[in-house]
Each structure stands twice: as C-alpha cells, then as structure tokens.
Design an enzyme around this catalytic site. Structure first.
Site, PDB file in Angstrom:
ATOM      1  N   GLN B 179       3.633   0.802  -0.843  1.00  0.00           N
ATOM      2  CA  GLN B 179       4.539   1.681  -1.601  1.00  0.00           C
ATOM      3  C   GLN B 179       5.877   1.871  -0.907  1.00  0.00           C
ATOM      4  OE1 GLN B 179       4.356   2.870  -4.617  1.00  0.00           O
ATOM      5  NE2 GLN B 179       2.239   2.384  -5.102  1.00  0.00           N
ATOM      6  N   SER B 199       3.630  -5.812  -0.682  1.00  0.00           N
ATOM      7  CA  SER B 199       3.438  -6.408  -1.994  1.00  0.00           C
ATOM      8  C   SER B 199       4.796  -6.504  -2.690  1.00  0.00           C
ATOM      9  CB  SER B 199       2.487  -5.527  -2.808  1.00  0.00           C
ATOM     10  OG  SER B 199       2.454  -5.973  -4.129  1.00  0.00           O
ATOM     11  N   ALA B 200       4.984  -7.567  -3.456  1.00  0.00           N
ATOM     12  CA  ALA B 200       6.304  -7.799  -4.072  1.00  0.00           C
ATOM     13  C   ALA B 200       6.520  -7.009  -5.359  1.00  0.00           C
ATOM     14  CB  ALA B 200       6.485  -9.291  -4.357  1.00  0.00           C
ATOM     15  N   HIS B 201       5.445  -6.820  -6.131  1.00  0.00           N
ATOM     16  CA  HIS B 201       5.667  -6.295  -7.489  1.00  0.00           C
ATOM     17  C   HIS B 201       5.990  -4.812  -7.543  1.00  0.00           C
ATOM     18  CE1 HIS B 201       1.831  -4.197  -8.620  1.00  0.00           C
ATOM     19  NE2 HIS B 201       1.458  -4.799  -7.522  1.00  0.00           N
ATOM     20  N   THR B 237      -2.837 -23.226  -1.304  1.00  0.00           N
ATOM     21  CA  THR B 237      -1.465 -23.708  -1.479  1.00  0.00           C
ATOM     22  C   THR B 237      -0.519 -22.528  -1.639  1.00  0.00           C
ATOM     23  OG1 THR B 237      -2.273 -25.706  -2.513  1.00  0.00           O
ATOM     24  CG2 THR B 237       0.012 -25.110  -2.997  1.00  0.00           C
ATOM     25  N   CYS B 321      -9.290  11.027 -14.714  1.00  0.00           N
ATOM     26  CA  CYS B 321     -10.139  11.719 -15.683  1.00  0.00           C
ATOM     27  C   CYS B 321     -10.865  10.731 -16.582  1.00  0.00           C
ATOM     28  CB  CYS B 321      -9.322  12.674 -16.526  1.00  0.00           C
ATOM     29  SG  CYS B 321      -8.159  11.826 -17.570  1.00  0.00           S
TER      30      CYS B 321
END
Lengths: 124, 380
Positions: B179, B199-201, B237, B321
């Site tokens: 984050q 993380s990239a996204h 790869t 929830c």
C-alpha cells in the site's frame, strides 16, 4: 467473498415502500442486535384478526432491508393465522434468491413478524 | 451518470503513460528475456532497466530486486522462504494482528507446520505495539513481518524502529509495502529492511506484477521451482510488459501528486466528519496520503456502499459483513472498534486522478444516503 444481489433485492433496497412506523401499533416485533449486524423493528395494525398495515424500521444490509420490505407486503391483508404460516423460504423465493451468507436475514424477518404477532396477542 | 472511483487501495486505473510503454512489448518486442538473440536481448535490457528504477526508489541495488506475480506472491516467498530456510535456526515468527490476509494466512499456514507465531497487538490509533514486539523476541525468532502501511486504515508503521530492533537481534525483517510503495519514502538500507513486498497495480501499474526486495546475502527457500530466472529465486518467464509498466508507474508518480492527494484526503476527512455520528479510524498523522476510513453510527456499511454505487461512487466497506460468520474486519477489531461501529465503516481511497469536484459530489451523496438510511433505521 464477492456475490451479486438479484434485481428484486436491489429494487426493494433502493425504494422500500413499507419503511416507517405505525402510530399506536397493535403489535411490535423487535429482533436482532447491532453487535452481530442487523436490527429490525416491525409494526402491525390489526383489525378483526386481519393485518391491515405493516411497517418496518431496519438497520442492516441490502438483504435485510429487502426482506423487511417484502415481508410487509406479504403479511398485509392476511389473517393472523395465515401470517404465521409465512416461511423464510417463501421470502427468499420471492426475492429471486439471495447469496448464502444473507439467508439468515430472511429468518430475521420471519422472527420479527412472529414477535410482533406475539406482542399483539399479549396486548389483546 | 457521474462516475467517481474511490477504491484505489483495491486497485487503480492504469496510467496512460504506462499502457503506452507496455504496448510495444506485446506487439513487437515480445522476446523472451532469457534468449540470446536480439529479441531476447531487447527484452532483457528493458527488464534490467526497470529493475534499476525499482531499486533506486528504495535505495537498493538492482540485483536485490526480483520481479514476482504480485504482492501476495512476494509475501509468500518472503515469509515461507525465510521460515523454511531458517527452520534449523528457529521456528518463531512475529507479525501483527492487523496484517493483510496475504500475510496473516501465510503465518496461519506456517502455524500448522510447526512454526510458532506471535501476533503483536495494535493500539487504538492503528500502530503496532513496539514494546510487545520487542518483548516477544526469543532465541528462536527468525522473522518479523510487519506491514509498512495498513490497507484498511492507512496508518504508517515505524519501520525504522522495527528495522533497528530486528538488526540488534539479528532477525530477518520483512515488510509488506504494497500500500505504501511510491507513496511513502522507503530506504531499505537506512531502515534495516531485509525483505519488502511491492505491487504495481496499487500505483497505476498493471495487475499481475510485483516485486520483492531481497537484501544481499539473504537466502530464501525457493517457492516456485523451474528455470533459473530472477537470480534463481523465482522461476518462470519474466512478465516483460508488466515489468516495463511497473517501472513506468513508479517513474511517473511525483511528490507533487502525493501532496495534492494528501490535501484532498484532509478535505474529505474534514467534510465527512461534519456529518453527525461519524469517526475517523486510525490516526490522521502518519497516515497514507490517500486513505479515509470513516465509521457512521447506526448505518450498515454495505447499505452505504450500494447506495453510493447507485450514485456512481465506488467505495468499500472495511467490514467483512459478507462473510458467513458476519465477523467484522480484523483490522477494526485490532484497533478496538466496537463491532457495531465496524459494521458501519466505509473506506474511501483517493488517487492522483481524484478531483475536488468528485469529492464534493461524493460528500453530497454521502450526506443524503446517511440521512435516508438513518431515516429507516430503528436506532437513531
């Protein structure tokens, strides 16, 4: 977990027609607690053993609100005996099904109705 | 209908610049970076250039960065890789109560395989109890894994102090920085970090690509066997377009972006707190620039979420929830929030594309929705 609500649930959630209170209700059913999620209050107006009006106030998820609203429609104009026969499965079917974790909300609605009828019979 | 996306902690819009630099690596420069021919070398050069970009961002050496399939994979390699590598030295792991499931569930799984796990408590402001962390260390402790910034409430942990504690005790320190990456500065050398997941996204890069910083001379038990890619730490790869896009995403984020997002975040917090019966979760200081977590009294989070969605605004509930057990969020529980307040919690997360006008529309919508939902609630 992700899931999708049926159009019927969303329709009732967006525009509940039976939300509100009844002045001097013949019976009140209070179920659920905030600690574990939903709270439902159901108000009945009964004349000659027939449920003339039903209204609800609910703090809860979309399913809880939709079941509350639907239950009011179904219980309206039924005799007390007929109303007691309403099942949770009937509510679930009417809403086009709900995601499994939300099934308990249907039970909550039926419980609220039973409690309201109990309250009415006590007051009678 | 107006569309306002405020769920940027879940994932982000891929930046246009990122898509543009990725495209040639699908259509023309599609070589396998392990091959000797010019197609392969072209891809290899691009991968190594990208590695440098990621390394520089955190003051690491390029050979200390390996690319993975995302944050969860990085966490798996870091935590399981360390635990199994060092199992003869010790079997004790320290983490915190409010980690992302991608760390908690790994630790739980290790707990069933003979490892002992201590879950350090979180204070009411959203910070790891460092005293408890220190006191939990035994001569069997091999790994401390504490997230850099929390995904639900945005609080940024004192990783500098945790790094020091780990260094003094000769323990591997892993931080899940998914984050915080490119939002909060990280200096792996100064902060004594051994392993860090990215993380990239979450920062306008593509999905399915992440990275793990592995401090020089740190040995990990390999989790994906196969070829010798990524310094023989992660077979498979290389996802060349993903890697190129990841680096570009990191390059295009500016300090000015972060400043603007922070200003907007504060505006959103202040305006939402003007609604009666609201509270901010987690400290406003040491908080991610884009995180706003608000609890609304006597309203169910899911109902707020769906109503906002009807208005074209995407947010999320912090409370799980939807789970069959109806348990509220473990993060909100960890900071001591009452279950009833946890149920009424909404997370808004901004990005550099968020505009003031979008926030005003959101605030207006929230006001109306809370009024409507409280109107049909039996608890006022």
């Amino acid at each position: 977990m992700s899931f999708k609500y049926s159009d019927e649930v969303l329709k009732r959630f967006r525009n509940p027609v039976n939300a509100g209170k009844i002045e001097n209700p013949g019976g009140v059913g209070v179920v659920g607690n905030r600690n574990c999620g939903d709270v439902m209050h159901l108000y009945l107006k009964v004349e000659n053993n027939v449920i003339k009006d039903v209204k609800f106030e609910t703090l809860g998820c979309a399913a809880a609100l939709a079941f509350s609203d639907l239950l009011c429609d179904i219980a309206k104009n039924k005799t007390i005996e007929q109303a007691l026969k309403i099942t949770k499965d009937e509510l679930v079917k009417e809403l086009g099904g709900v995601p499994a974790p939300k099934l308990h909300c249907s039970l909550l609605a039926v419980d609220a109705l039973h409690k309201a009828i109990e309250d009415f019979q006590k007051k009678k | 209908m107006k569309k306002v996306y405020l769920d940027n902690a879940a994932t982000t819009q891929v930046a246009k610049e990122v898509v543009e630099v990725m495209q040639p690596y699908f259509l023309e420069k599609y070589g396998n970076a392990s091959c000797l021919h010019s197609w392969g070398q072209e891809a290899r050069d691009a991968v190594e250039q990208s590695r440098k970009v990621i390394a520089e961002k955190i003051n690491a050496e390029p050979e200390e960065i390996i690319f993975t399939g995302g944050g969860s994979e990085s966490n798996n390699l870091a935590i399981k890789g360390t635990a199994f590598q060092l199992k003869d030295k010790g079997n004790h792991i320290i983490t915190s109560e409010f980690e992302h499931p991608a760390v908690l569930n790994i630790c739980k799984a290790l707990g069933k395989k003979g490892f002992e796990v201590t879950y350090v408590a979180i204070d009411k402001n959203g910070f790891v109890n460092l005293e408890q962390l220190k006191n939990s260390i035994t001569n069997k402790t091999v790994l401390v894994s504490i997230m850099h910034a929390n995904n639900e409430i945005g609080t940024i942990q004192n990783i500098n102090e945790i790094g020091n504690i780990c260094k003094e005790n000769n323990i591997v320190f892993h931080t899940d920085a998914v984050q915080s990456f490119a939002k909060v500065p990280i200096d792996v050398k100064k902060e004594n970090i051994t392993l860090a997941s990215f993380s990239a996204h979450k920062l306008h890069g593509p999905k399915g690509i992440g990275a793990l910083y592995i401090k020089k001379a740190t040995k990990l038990k390999k989790q994906i066997d196969g070829g010798h890619q990524e310094f023989n730490q992660r077979s498979g790869t290389e996802n060349v377009p993903g890697i190129i896009g990841f680096a570009k995403a990191v390059e295009v984020i500016t300090e000015k972006n972060i400043e603007n997002i922070t200003e907007f975040r504060n505006y959103l917090i202040n305006e939402l707190l003007k609604i009666k019966g609201t509270a901010l979760n987690g400290s406003q200081d040491n908080r991610l620039c884009n995180n706003v977590s608000i609890s609304f009294k006597n309203v169910e989070g899911e109902s707020i979420l769906l109503s906002l969605d009807d208005k074209g605004v995407a947010v999320t509930t912090s409370s799980a929830c939807t789970s069959s057990k109806l348990e509220s969020s473990h993060v909100l529980k960890a900071i001591g929030l009452k279950s009833e307040d946890a149920h009424g919690t909404i997370r808004f997360t901004l990005s550099k594309y968020t505009t003031k006008e979008e926030l005003d529309y959101t605030i207006e919508s929230v006001r109306g929705i809370i009024k409507k939902l409280r109107g049909i609630s039996p608890l006022k």
